[in-house]
Design an enzyme around this catalytic site. Sequence first.
Site, PDB file in Angstrom:
ATOM      1  N   SER A   1       0.839  -1.201   0.000  1.00 23.52           N
ATOM      2  CA  SER A   1       0.000   0.000   0.000  1.00 23.52           C
ATOM      3  C   SER A   1       0.876   1.253   0.000  1.00 23.52           C
ATOM      4  O   SER A   1       2.042   1.221   0.409  1.00 23.52           O
ATOM      5  CB  SER A   1      -0.901   0.006   1.233  1.00 23.52           C
ATOM      6  OG  SER A   1      -1.606  -1.213   1.306  1.00 23.52           O
TER       7      SER A   1
HETATM    8  C1  SAM Z   1      -3.282  -4.229  -0.202  1.00 23.52           C
HETATM    9  S1  SAM Z   1      -2.638  -5.826  -0.031  1.00 23.52           S
HETATM   10  C2  SAM Z   1      -1.944  -5.813   1.591  1.00 23.52           C
HETATM   11  C3  SAM Z   1      -0.738  -4.957   1.794  1.00 23.52           C
HETATM   12  C4  SAM Z   1       0.141  -5.487   2.887  1.00 23.52           C
HETATM   13  N1  SAM Z   1      -0.409  -5.293   4.205  1.00 23.52           N
HETATM   14  C5  SAM Z   1       1.551  -4.991   2.779  1.00 23.52           C
HETATM   15  O1  SAM Z   1       2.091  -4.442   3.746  1.00 23.52           O
HETATM   16  O2  SAM Z   1       2.153  -5.186   1.721  1.00 23.52           O
HETATM   17  C6  SAM Z   1      -4.068  -6.823   0.269  1.00 23.52           C
HETATM   18  C7  SAM Z   1      -3.750  -8.272   0.492  1.00 23.52           C
HETATM   19  O3  SAM Z   1      -4.890  -8.900   1.022  1.00 23.52           O
HETATM   20  C8  SAM Z   1      -4.887 -10.219   0.569  1.00 23.52           C
HETATM   21  N2  SAM Z   1      -6.216 -10.811   0.771  1.00 23.52           N
HETATM   22  C9  SAM Z   1      -7.317 -10.671   0.012  1.00 23.52           C
HETATM   23  N3  SAM Z   1      -8.331 -11.372   0.514  1.00 23.52           N
HETATM   24  C10 SAM Z   1      -7.869 -11.958   1.641  1.00 23.52           C
HETATM   25  C11 SAM Z   1      -8.446 -12.820   2.616  1.00 23.52           C
HETATM   26  N4  SAM Z   1      -9.713 -13.212   2.527  1.00 23.52           N
HETATM   27  N5  SAM Z   1      -7.673 -13.228   3.631  1.00 23.52           N
HETATM   28  C12 SAM Z   1      -6.376 -12.841   3.743  1.00 23.52           C
HETATM   29  N6  SAM Z   1      -5.778 -12.046   2.849  1.00 23.52           N
HETATM   30  C13 SAM Z   1      -6.513 -11.594   1.821  1.00 23.52           C
HETATM   31  C14 SAM Z   1      -4.490 -10.086  -0.882  1.00 23.52           C
HETATM   32  O4  SAM Z   1      -4.054 -11.319  -1.417  1.00 23.52           O
HETATM   33  C15 SAM Z   1      -3.405  -9.025  -0.782  1.00 23.52           C
HETATM   34  O5  SAM Z   1      -2.144  -9.627  -0.656  1.00 23.52           O
END
Ligand code: SAM
Length: 393
Positions: A107
Site C-alpha cells: 500500500s
Molecule cells: C493491499 S494488499 C496488503 C498490503 C500489505 N499489508 C503490505 O504491507 O504489503 C491486500 C492483500 O490482502 C490479501 N487478501 C485478500 N483477501 C484476503 C483474505 N480473505 N484473507 C487474507 N488475505 C486476503 C491479498 O491477497 C493481498 O495480498
Amino acid sequence: MTKYADAAELRARMVDRLLADDLAGWAAQVAPWLPALATVPRHEFIPDTVWIKNPRHWPTLLPLHRDDDPARWLELSYGADAVITQVDDGHPEGPGLAGAMQTSSASAPDIVAVMLAALDVHPGHRVLEVGTGTGYNAALLAHRLGAEHITSIEIDSSVAAQARTALFRAGYGDICVVTGDGALGYAPRAPYDRVIATAAVHSIPYPWVAQTRPSGRILLPWANSYTGALVALTVDEHGTARGGIVGESSFMWLRPQRERRGPVGDVVGDDEDRAAVHLTQLHPHSVVGDHGARFAIGQRVPRCQWRYWPYDEQTGAGVLWLLDFRSRSWAKLTHITPDASDHEFRVHQDGPRRLWDEVHAAHQWWIDHGKPEPARWCVTVSPHTQHIDLASL
Ligand SMILES: C[S@@+](CC[C@H](N)C(=O)[O-])C[C@H]1O[C@@H](n2cnc3c(N)ncnc32)[C@H](O)[C@@H]1O
C-alpha cells in the site's frame, strides 16, 4: 554509490515526504512510527516483478522486472503510490503478459502511516493483520511491538510464502504468517488487542470482533460500490463492536467480498444511442468530489460504481459514468466547460435502474440532512447484525 546507499537515501526521502504531509490530520500520531518507517527496508519486501499502469491502454497493467530497470524499480519501491505486486491472483488475464486486476500490493506509504497511527498501539499489544501482502506492514508492526506479538494472515499461498521469506531476511522471522482466509481471523493466536485489515470489506467479518479483547480496536477499510472509508471500532465486553469513520480509504477487496468491475463498455455495450436523455442542474463533481456526499450516496444507492473523467481540453468534455454491472443499468453525464460554470448537464441513462435519478435523490437527501461529514456515521457490529447509521446531532 552502492545499492544499499540508494535505498537508504530513498527511504529517508520517503520519510521526509511523510513528515511534510499533514496525513489527513494524523501527523502527530504517525510520529511514533517514524523510527520504524525510517528503518524497515521497504524495497526488500517488493518482489522482483511489479506491475505498472499501461499508459497506452489503461487500465491494463504491465510487468516491470527489477533487472530491466533497477533504478525505476527501486524508486517505485519508495514512491508515493502503492506498488502493485500481483495481478489477477497471479495469473495475468490480459492480452499478452498484461494484467487486468490488482490483487496484491504494498500500500502507498501515506495510507500505511495513517492506518498504523489510527490503530493506536501500545507496548505489549498483540496484533492480527489481515492481508499480509508483501509483509512490509507486518514488519513495521514488528519493529514497534516485537515480531512475536504479530500474526498476519494472507489468502494467497505464493504471496504468503514471499512475505515469509522477506520477513525472515529482514530479521522479522518470528512473525506468525498464516496462509488462509482472513475473514475467519486466526483463532489459535487470539485474543488480539488490535486487528488491522489491509483489504476492504463491505460486510465486517464477525470473527474479527470475537477474536478481539474487550476494549480492543479493529481498524479496517470499509467499502461499497460507490466509496471507501477507514473504520475504527472498539469491542465491548458483550462482543459488540462500535465505532465510526476516521478517514478515507481505497483498497482492493478481501477476496470473498470482491465485486465485479470492468470497463464501461461491459455495461453500456452498443446501447448508448437508445438511452433516455434529459438535462440536470447538478454538476457531476458534486456527487463524487466530496467524501461526505459520496458516503451518503453510497449508503442509499446500492451497487452503483462510477468512473469520472474530469474536463479534458482535448475532448472538450468531462464525463461521469454510473454503472450497475448486475442489472446492466448505466447513466452518463457530460459537461463541456473546464470549471463548474455549466448550468445544465446532459444525462443519458438506460437499463432497469435510473442510476442518475437515484444518485440525484441521494445527494438531495444528504443536503436535506445538513451535509453530514463521514464522521457522523456510526458503525455497529454484533454477532448477528451490523449496521451503519447517521448519528443524530
Ligand atoms: C493491499 S494488499 C496488503 C498490503 C500489505 N499489508 C503490505 O504491507 O504489503 C491486500 C492483500 O490482502 C490479501 N487478501 C485478500 N483477501 C484476503 C483474505 N480473505 N484473507 C487474507 N488475505 C486476503 C491479498 O491477497 C493481498 O495480498
